[in-house]
Scaffold this motif. Sequence first.
Motif, PDB file in Angstrom:
ATOM      1  N   ASN A  58      53.610  31.426 -51.109  1.00 37.92           N
ATOM      2  CA  ASN A  58      51.767  32.421 -51.015  1.00 37.92           C
ATOM      3  C   ASN A  58      52.367  33.500 -50.048  1.00 37.92           C
ATOM      4  O   ASN A  58      52.352  34.475 -50.230  1.00 37.92           O
ATOM      5  CB  ASN A  58      51.483  31.713 -50.290  1.00 37.92           C
ATOM      6  CG  ASN A  58      51.870  31.529 -48.932  1.00 37.92           C
ATOM      7  OD1 ASN A  58      52.560  31.802 -48.088  1.00 37.92           O
ATOM      8  ND2 ASN A  58      50.480  31.602 -47.452  1.00 37.92           N
ATOM      9  N   LYS A  59      53.597  34.203 -49.485  1.00 41.41           N
ATOM     10  CA  LYS A  59      53.606  35.284 -48.902  1.00 41.41           C
ATOM     11  C   LYS A  59      54.473  36.644 -49.821  1.00 41.41           C
ATOM     12  O   LYS A  59      53.406  37.608 -49.598  1.00 41.41           O
ATOM     13  CB  LYS A  59      54.686  35.227 -47.526  1.00 41.41           C
ATOM     14  CG  LYS A  59      54.762  34.288 -46.562  1.00 41.41           C
ATOM     15  CD  LYS A  59      53.310  34.241 -46.161  1.00 41.41           C
ATOM     16  CE  LYS A  59      53.460  33.073 -45.157  1.00 41.41           C
ATOM     17  NZ  LYS A  59      52.056  33.060 -44.838  1.00 41.41           N
ATOM     18  N   VAL A  60      54.486  36.451 -50.953  1.00 36.53           N
ATOM     19  CA  VAL A  60      54.502  37.594 -51.482  1.00 36.53           C
ATOM     20  C   VAL A  60      53.602  38.306 -52.253  1.00 36.53           C
ATOM     21  O   VAL A  60      53.356  39.385 -52.477  1.00 36.53           O
ATOM     22  CB  VAL A  60      55.882  37.174 -52.942  1.00 36.53           C
ATOM     23  CG1 VAL A  60      55.486  36.053 -54.316  1.00 36.53           C
ATOM     24  CG2 VAL A  60      56.126  38.222 -53.590  1.00 36.53           C
ATOM     25  N   CYS A 193      44.133  24.062 -49.529  1.00 39.04           N
ATOM     26  CA  CYS A 193      44.734  25.195 -48.723  1.00 39.04           C
ATOM     27  C   CYS A 193      45.138  25.421 -47.470  1.00 39.04           C
ATOM     28  O   CYS A 193      43.917  24.317 -46.549  1.00 39.04           O
ATOM     29  CB  CYS A 193      44.748  26.784 -49.597  1.00 39.04           C
ATOM     30  SG  CYS A 193      43.264  27.307 -48.991  1.00 39.04           S
ATOM     31  N   ALA A 194      45.800  25.498 -46.866  1.00 36.37           N
ATOM     32  CA  ALA A 194      46.734  25.590 -45.883  1.00 36.37           C
ATOM     33  C   ALA A 194      45.782  26.637 -45.266  1.00 36.37           C
ATOM     34  O   ALA A 194      46.329  27.651 -45.636  1.00 36.37           O
ATOM     35  CB  ALA A 194      47.880  25.638 -45.259  1.00 36.37           C
ATOM     36  N   LEU A 195      45.801  26.407 -44.216  1.00 39.58           N
ATOM     37  CA  LEU A 195      44.436  27.609 -42.629  1.00 39.58           C
ATOM     38  C   LEU A 195      45.911  28.257 -41.906  1.00 39.58           C
ATOM     39  O   LEU A 195      45.648  26.981 -40.948  1.00 39.58           O
ATOM     40  CB  LEU A 195      43.461  26.859 -42.403  1.00 39.58           C
ATOM     41  CG  LEU A 195      42.802  27.897 -41.715  1.00 39.58           C
ATOM     42  CD1 LEU A 195      42.193  29.448 -42.412  1.00 39.58           C
ATOM     43  CD2 LEU A 195      42.146  27.447 -41.137  1.00 39.58           C
ATOM     44  N   LYS A 198      44.867  32.989 -41.913  1.00 37.33           N
ATOM     45  CA  LYS A 198      43.692  32.624 -42.467  1.00 37.33           C
ATOM     46  C   LYS A 198      44.417  34.142 -43.499  1.00 37.33           C
ATOM     47  O   LYS A 198      43.201  33.985 -44.339  1.00 37.33           O
ATOM     48  CB  LYS A 198      42.741  33.408 -41.146  1.00 37.33           C
ATOM     49  CG  LYS A 198      42.905  32.925 -40.204  1.00 37.33           C
ATOM     50  CD  LYS A 198      42.263  33.232 -39.009  1.00 37.33           C
ATOM     51  CE  LYS A 198      42.431  34.783 -38.461  1.00 37.33           C
ATOM     52  NZ  LYS A 198      43.844  34.563 -37.808  1.00 37.33           N
ATOM     53  N   GLY A 199      44.546  34.658 -43.951  1.00 40.63           N
ATOM     54  CA  GLY A 199      44.861  35.585 -45.440  1.00 40.63           C
ATOM     55  C   GLY A 199      44.594  34.561 -46.513  1.00 40.63           C
ATOM     56  O   GLY A 199      44.148  35.138 -47.395  1.00 40.63           O
ATOM     57  N   THR A 200      45.553  33.235 -46.531  1.00 40.90           N
ATOM     58  CA  THR A 200      45.295  32.807 -48.598  1.00 40.90           C
ATOM     59  C   THR A 200      43.737  32.334 -48.010  1.00 40.90           C
ATOM     60  O   THR A 200      43.121  32.594 -49.066  1.00 40.90           O
ATOM     61  CB  THR A 200      46.306  31.825 -48.013  1.00 40.90           C
ATOM     62  OG1 THR A 200      47.443  32.031 -48.190  1.00 40.90           O
ATOM     63  CG2 THR A 200      46.634  30.667 -49.295  1.00 40.90           C
ATOM     64  N   THR A 297      55.524  21.772 -42.321  1.00 41.18           N
ATOM     65  CA  THR A 297      54.505  22.703 -41.072  1.00 41.18           C
ATOM     66  C   THR A 297      53.047  22.329 -42.217  1.00 41.18           C
ATOM     67  O   THR A 297      51.929  23.020 -41.468  1.00 41.18           O
ATOM     68  CB  THR A 297      55.198  23.537 -40.981  1.00 41.18           C
ATOM     69  OG1 THR A 297      56.239  23.254 -40.219  1.00 41.18           O
ATOM     70  CG2 THR A 297      54.210  24.708 -39.934  1.00 41.18           C
ATOM     71  N   TYR A 298      52.857  23.053 -43.348  1.00 44.04           N
ATOM     72  CA  TYR A 298      52.010  23.061 -43.779  1.00 44.04           C
ATOM     73  C   TYR A 298      51.531  22.401 -45.277  1.00 44.04           C
ATOM     74  O   TYR A 298      50.288  22.189 -45.166  1.00 44.04           O
ATOM     75  CB  TYR A 298      52.021  24.720 -44.522  1.00 44.04           C
ATOM     76  CG  TYR A 298      52.316  26.322 -43.298  1.00 44.04           C
ATOM     77  CD1 TYR A 298      51.448  26.588 -43.021  1.00 44.04           C
ATOM     78  CD2 TYR A 298      53.819  26.398 -43.268  1.00 44.04           C
ATOM     79  CE1 TYR A 298      51.818  27.502 -41.610  1.00 44.04           C
ATOM     80  CE2 TYR A 298      54.301  27.024 -42.499  1.00 44.04           C
ATOM     81  CZ  TYR A 298      52.891  27.661 -42.107  1.00 44.04           C
ATOM     82  OH  TYR A 298      54.086  28.691 -40.813  1.00 44.04           O
ATOM     83  N   THR A 299      52.235  22.452 -46.087  1.00 42.31           N
ATOM     84  CA  THR A 299      51.832  22.291 -47.371  1.00 42.31           C
ATOM     85  C   THR A 299      51.761  20.212 -47.410  1.00 42.31           C
ATOM     86  O   THR A 299      50.845  19.820 -47.954  1.00 42.31           O
ATOM     87  CB  THR A 299      52.387  22.295 -48.706  1.00 42.31           C
ATOM     88  OG1 THR A 299      54.109  22.332 -47.373  1.00 42.31           O
ATOM     89  CG2 THR A 299      52.413  24.085 -48.758  1.00 42.31           C
TER      90      THR A 299
END
Length: 364
Positions: A58-60, A193-195, A198-200, A297-299
């Motif tokens: 997601n970061k890109v 979605c992972a939180l 918060k941007g996503t 950690t996230y997904t």
Amino acid sequence: MTLPLFEKYPALARRLPWISLANYPTPVQKLENLGKAIGYENIWIKRDDKSSDVYGGNKVRKLEFMLADARKKGCPWVITYGGIGTNHGLATTIHAGRLDMKTALILIRQPLTGHVQENLLLDARYGAEIHYAPNMAIGALQTAGVYLKRGNVYFIPPGGSSTLGSIGYVNAALELKQQVDAGLLPEPGYIFCALGSKGTMAGLLLGCRLAGLKTKVMGVRVAAGWVTRDAHIWKLANHMAGLLRKYDKSVPDLKFTLSDVHVIDEFFGSEYGAVTPEGEQALSLMERTEGIALELTYTAKTVAAMLDYIKKRPEPGSAPLLYWHTYNGVDFSRELAGNHDYTRLPAAVQWCFHEKLAQCLQEE
Ligand SMILES: Cc1ncc(COP(=O)(O)O)c(C=O)c1O
């Protein structure tokens, strides 16, 4: 190449900094095997793991905006923050490097896993300047040191969730809408979605509204409560809406409130990065049924929350559910195999390697 956001609001293309670093649209597909395995055959995935051949996830989407801004401002360095295994820090290091910018990382403690070790090795391999901050005060001093030494440094907040960066996920929702319109998937009833920073989630919230999707965005909390407060989420969505409207008055004047925010809290575990049994089960189920790799950690926590939601769902029926996959899918195992000399890392983080957790270290 242009973005669905810029197609819808052309004035934004002239006003917002943006540089192409990713592959769009990311594919959508039905998770047939997972659906069969759990008896709910309307689960879909948005594959942001395939967002880049260099480093996906997601970061890109956020970095395309922030690094363009850094470049416009003539900053040769960026600084950002995260846990010692931060995916965001690694993504920033790699994509900034593609634009000839250097990255300083201020890293804090998180539970040690093989993934943490691998990311640290990759941070060093891609040229990050690594600082370990055992507490906030030291982190602040290190930040000041980076600014003093490097001068013109561009600040990227933890997780890349600045107002500007998070617009990457407004665009992502508009991209999804185009895929729905093209018949590639039904309009999702829910996105999971992972939180984290918060941007996503906030970007998807605003983007779904702008796209006219009725989809509910469900954020699965994977970071501490003080980082992910509900108010921060709707406020971030409002800040983005304000920024977009400032540059293009045809963007509707939207206001989000607490009632727009849906957060699932129960899958976080004891602390950021803690491994949970539900996450481990979700990870192996996804691997076994679909051959898709999650991380813990996230997904994995996000998929665990979605599976639980399916089990306990309040309404009958089978609304389409979309799992938004935010983890990088580029395989670094070869690169790690040749680059696991952790003694080249700063002494302050070498304690992370006293146990051999990562595969590449076990092969030593
Ligand atoms: C793999 C992955 N998924 C999801 C997230 C969380 O996204 P956000 O920080 O935008 O909430 C992160 C953040 O680092 C991440 O690395």
